[in-house]
Design a protein around this motif. Structure first.
Motif, PDB file in Angstrom:
ATOM      1  N   VAL A  48      -5.474 -46.015  -3.789  1.00 18.25           N
ATOM      2  CA  VAL A  48      -5.996 -46.137  -2.433  1.00 18.25           C
ATOM      3  C   VAL A  48      -6.076 -47.597  -2.009  1.00 18.25           C
ATOM      4  N   ALA A  49      -6.704 -48.418  -2.854  1.00 14.45           N
ATOM      5  CA  ALA A  49      -6.902 -49.823  -2.496  1.00 14.45           C
ATOM      6  C   ALA A  49      -7.107 -50.640  -3.759  1.00 14.45           C
ATOM      7  N   SER A  50      -6.816 -51.936  -3.653  1.00 10.47           N
ATOM      8  CA  SER A  50      -6.998 -52.832  -4.789  1.00 10.47           C
ATOM      9  C   SER A  50      -7.541 -54.161  -4.296  1.00 10.47           C
ATOM     10  N   ILE A  51      -8.131 -54.911  -5.231  1.00 11.10           N
ATOM     11  CA  ILE A  51      -8.725 -56.194  -4.868  1.00 11.10           C
ATOM     12  C   ILE A  51      -8.655 -57.138  -6.051  1.00 11.10           C
ATOM     13  N   SER A  52      -8.332 -58.388  -5.775  1.00 14.09           N
ATOM     14  CA  SER A  52      -8.266 -59.395  -6.833  1.00 14.09           C
ATOM     15  C   SER A  52      -9.678 -59.783  -7.286  1.00 14.09           C
ATOM     16  N   ALA A  53      -9.756 -60.485  -8.399  1.00 15.07           N
ATOM     17  CA  ALA A  53     -11.047 -60.854  -8.974  1.00 15.07           C
ATOM     18  C   ALA A  53     -11.877 -61.721  -8.024  1.00 15.07           C
ATOM     19  N   ASP A  54     -11.192 -62.567  -7.271  1.00 19.42           N
ATOM     20  CA  ASP A  54     -11.896 -63.479  -6.370  1.00 19.42           C
ATOM     21  C   ASP A  54     -11.969 -62.972  -4.938  1.00 19.42           C
ATOM     22  N   SER A  55     -11.567 -61.732  -4.733  1.00 21.94           N
ATOM     23  CA  SER A  55     -11.581 -61.069  -3.415  1.00 21.94           C
ATOM     24  C   SER A  55     -10.602 -61.656  -2.403  1.00 21.94           C
ATOM     25  N   ARG A  56      -9.790 -62.599  -2.805  1.00 16.51           N
ATOM     26  CA  ARG A  56      -8.882 -63.230  -1.846  1.00 16.51           C
ATOM     27  C   ARG A  56      -7.713 -62.333  -1.471  1.00 16.51           C
ATOM     28  N   SER A  57      -7.390 -61.407  -2.348  1.00 13.36           N
ATOM     29  CA  SER A  57      -6.240 -60.552  -2.099  1.00 13.36           C
ATOM     30  C   SER A  57      -6.651 -59.084  -2.165  1.00 13.36           C
ATOM     31  N   THR A  58      -6.293 -58.333  -1.145  1.00 10.89           N
ATOM     32  CA  THR A  58      -6.538 -56.892  -1.124  1.00 10.89           C
ATOM     33  C   THR A  58      -5.252 -56.172  -0.754  1.00 10.89           C
ATOM     34  N   GLY A  59      -5.186 -54.903  -1.149  1.00  9.77           N
ATOM     35  CA  GLY A  59      -4.025 -54.088  -0.817  1.00  9.77           C
ATOM     36  C   GLY A  59      -4.451 -52.671  -0.542  1.00  9.77           C
ATOM     37  N   TYR A  60      -3.712 -51.996   0.328  1.00 11.89           N
ATOM     38  CA  TYR A  60      -4.077 -50.645   0.737  1.00 11.89           C
ATOM     39  C   TYR A  60      -2.844 -49.737   0.772  1.00 11.89           C
TER      40      TYR A  60
END
Length: 114
Positions: A48-60
């Motif tokens: 559904v969605a993903s997020i990098s450790a530092d929240s700078r990168s997200t994907g949907y």
């Protein structure tokens, strides 16, 4: 031992909103790439969605883009998924996942129905 505990699911009408939470423990959450996945009734698991450790990168996934929002609070070791404008096809068991070792929690059920 990796532990992921999801909460926040429920029954909501089409067009409604929910906020899912996942409290993590047993690993360095602040260093971990994280993902939300779901399994609709009778279907396979889907990202559904993903997020990098530092929240700078997200994907949907294309089918939730613009409606769902992933975020995290590393100080609280908690992952979130904001679900807006829910549709009946969003009905599924939702899991947070640590992709590095393929761990996921017990899930939280989201049911969208009028």
């Amino acid at each position: 031992e990796v532990q992921l505990v999801e909460s926040g699911g429920g029954l909501v009408q089409p067009g409604g909103s929910l906020t899912l939470s996942c409290v993590a423990s047993g690993f360095s959450f602040g260093d971990a790439f994280m993902r939300w996945v779901r399994q609709p009734p009778g279907k396979d698991l889907e990202s559904v969605a993903s997020i990098s450790a530092d929240s700078r990168s997200t994907g949907y996934a294309y089918f939730v883009k613009g409606r769902f929002s992933i975020s995290r609070d590393n100080a609280k070791s908690t992952l979130y998924l904001q679900l807006n404008n829910l549709k009946t096809e969003d009905t599924a068991m939702y899991y947070c996942m640590l992709p590095d070792d393929n761990s996921r929690g017990q899930g939280t059920q989201v049911t969208v129905s009028s």
